[in-house]
Design a protein around this motif. Structure first.
Motif, short mmCIF file in Angstrom:
data_model
loop_
_atom_site.label_atom_id
_atom_site.label_comp_id
_atom_site.label_asym_id
_atom_site.label_seq_id
_atom_site.Cartn_x
_atom_site.Cartn_y
_atom_site.Cartn_z
N GLU A 140 62.65 31.63 34.16
CA GLU A 140 62.56 30.43 34.45
C GLU A 140 61.14 30.20 34.82
O GLU A 140 60.44 31.12 35.13
CB GLU A 140 63.17 30.22 35.89
CG GLU A 140 63.03 28.80 36.39
CD GLU A 140 64.04 28.53 37.53
OE1 GLU A 140 63.46 28.12 38.62
OE2 GLU A 140 65.26 29.10 37.67
N TRP A 141 60.45 28.85 34.36
CA TRP A 141 59.07 28.35 34.42
C TRP A 141 59.24 27.12 35.22
O TRP A 141 59.87 26.32 34.93
CB TRP A 141 58.63 28.23 33.17
CG TRP A 141 57.24 27.49 33.01
CD1 TRP A 141 56.02 28.37 33.13
CD2 TRP A 141 56.84 26.35 32.92
NE1 TRP A 141 54.99 27.48 33.14
CE2 TRP A 141 55.30 26.26 33.01
CE3 TRP A 141 57.64 25.24 32.69
CZ2 TRP A 141 54.90 25.06 32.78
CZ3 TRP A 141 56.89 24.09 32.47
CH2 TRP A 141 55.70 23.94 32.74
N SER A 142 58.28 27.30 36.11
CA SER A 142 57.99 25.78 36.88
C SER A 142 56.67 25.34 36.53
O SER A 142 55.72 26.13 36.63
CB SER A 142 58.09 26.10 38.43
OG SER A 142 59.18 26.44 38.59
N SER A 191 63.88 20.67 29.75
CA SER A 191 62.52 20.13 29.08
C SER A 191 63.08 18.90 28.33
O SER A 191 64.11 18.71 28.31
CB SER A 191 61.83 21.28 28.23
OG SER A 191 62.73 21.40 27.26
N ALA A 229 55.32 21.06 39.69
CA ALA A 229 56.63 21.30 40.11
C ALA A 229 56.80 21.87 41.56
O ALA A 229 56.06 22.04 42.14
CB ALA A 229 57.52 22.17 39.27
N ARG A 283 64.26 26.59 32.24
CA ARG A 283 65.25 27.75 32.05
C ARG A 283 65.49 28.36 30.77
O ARG A 283 65.68 27.58 29.93
CB ARG A 283 66.39 27.52 32.95
CG ARG A 283 65.95 27.19 34.52
CD ARG A 283 67.27 27.05 35.23
NE ARG A 283 67.91 25.97 34.78
CZ ARG A 283 69.20 25.86 34.46
NH1 ARG A 283 70.02 27.12 34.55
NH2 ARG A 283 69.89 24.84 33.99
N GLY A 292 55.67 18.61 35.65
CA GLY A 292 56.73 18.63 36.86
C GLY A 292 58.07 19.38 36.55
O GLY A 292 58.90 19.53 37.35
N ASP A 293 58.05 19.60 35.31
CA ASP A 293 59.41 20.07 34.83
C ASP A 293 59.38 21.60 35.45
O ASP A 293 58.80 22.24 35.39
CB ASP A 293 59.31 20.00 33.22
CG ASP A 293 59.50 18.93 32.69
OD1 ASP A 293 59.97 18.09 33.40
OD2 ASP A 293 59.48 18.77 31.50
N THR A 294 60.82 21.90 35.38
CA THR A 294 61.24 23.25 35.59
C THR A 294 62.19 23.84 34.46
O THR A 294 63.07 23.05 33.99
CB THR A 294 62.11 23.65 36.90
OG1 THR A 294 61.32 23.20 37.91
CG2 THR A 294 62.46 25.06 37.06
N TYR A 317 51.83 27.58 28.98
CA TYR A 317 51.65 26.27 28.99
C TYR A 317 50.59 25.65 28.35
O TYR A 317 49.41 26.24 29.15
CB TYR A 317 52.05 25.75 30.40
CG TYR A 317 51.82 24.28 30.96
CD1 TYR A 317 52.67 23.38 30.26
CD2 TYR A 317 50.91 23.80 31.64
CE1 TYR A 317 52.64 21.96 30.59
CE2 TYR A 317 50.48 22.49 31.76
CZ TYR A 317 51.34 21.54 31.20
OH TYR A 317 51.18 20.20 31.66
#
Length: 160
Positions: A154-156, A97, A160, A138, A134-136, A57
């Motif tokens: 998965e990424w937070s 996203s 988030a 996948r 603040g997205d999650t 990120y």
């Protein structure tokens, strides 16, 4: 004791073992046939690929969208295939996203596609998407028939 009787005795355990083997073969055949008749054999071949992905990120104050407009995203997320099975780009999706869609439909800055429909996504391939903190996000595999899907990674975001 009559020793000749032991040599001429044909009534051994062989008939019992023969019956047991015949029953075992019948049960195994019935199980195999039932598996394919009930459709369970199709599920064995529709398993999701095994692959690992990493996320990087980058926080940005303003992100220029792929069409040249200023985007409301907080940053960008590089998603990299680290290893495992290769996956056809049209079966691999980014969900959650601002740039939601299949790997073959997402575009780089300037509008060029990252990958074609039949590209094989393998270790080292990456894609960048716009995200908010603040997205999650996948990475999802969906079979070509649409009957099977699985979340591979998965990424937070930090908020988030």
């Amino acid at each position: 004791m009559d020793i000749k009787r032991f040599f001429d005795d044909d009534g051994a355990v062989s008939p019992v073992i023969g019956v047991i083997l015949m029953v075992a073969i019948t049960v195994i055949l019935a199980a195999v046939i039932a598996t394919f008749v009930l459709g369970l054999g199709d599920q064995v071949s529709n398993t999701a690929p095994q692959a690992s992905f990493s996320f990087d990120y980058t926080e940005e104050s303003t992100v220029t969208a792929y069409d040249g407009d200023t985007d409301s995203a907080d940053g960008s997320l590089n998603i990299t295939h680290d290893g495992g099975d290769s996956i056809v780009a049209s079966n691999l999706y980014v969900r959650g996203s601002q740039d939601d869609g299949a790997w073959d439909t997402l575009t780089k800055p300037g509008g060029a596609s990252w990958y074609s429909t039949q590209s094989n996504i393998k270790a080292g391939n990456r894609i960048a998407v716009n995200v908010n903190s603040g997205d999650t996000v996948r990475v999802v595999y969906e079979s070509a028939e649409g009957s099977n899907s699985a979340t591979l990674a998965e990424w937070s975001g930090p908020d988030a």
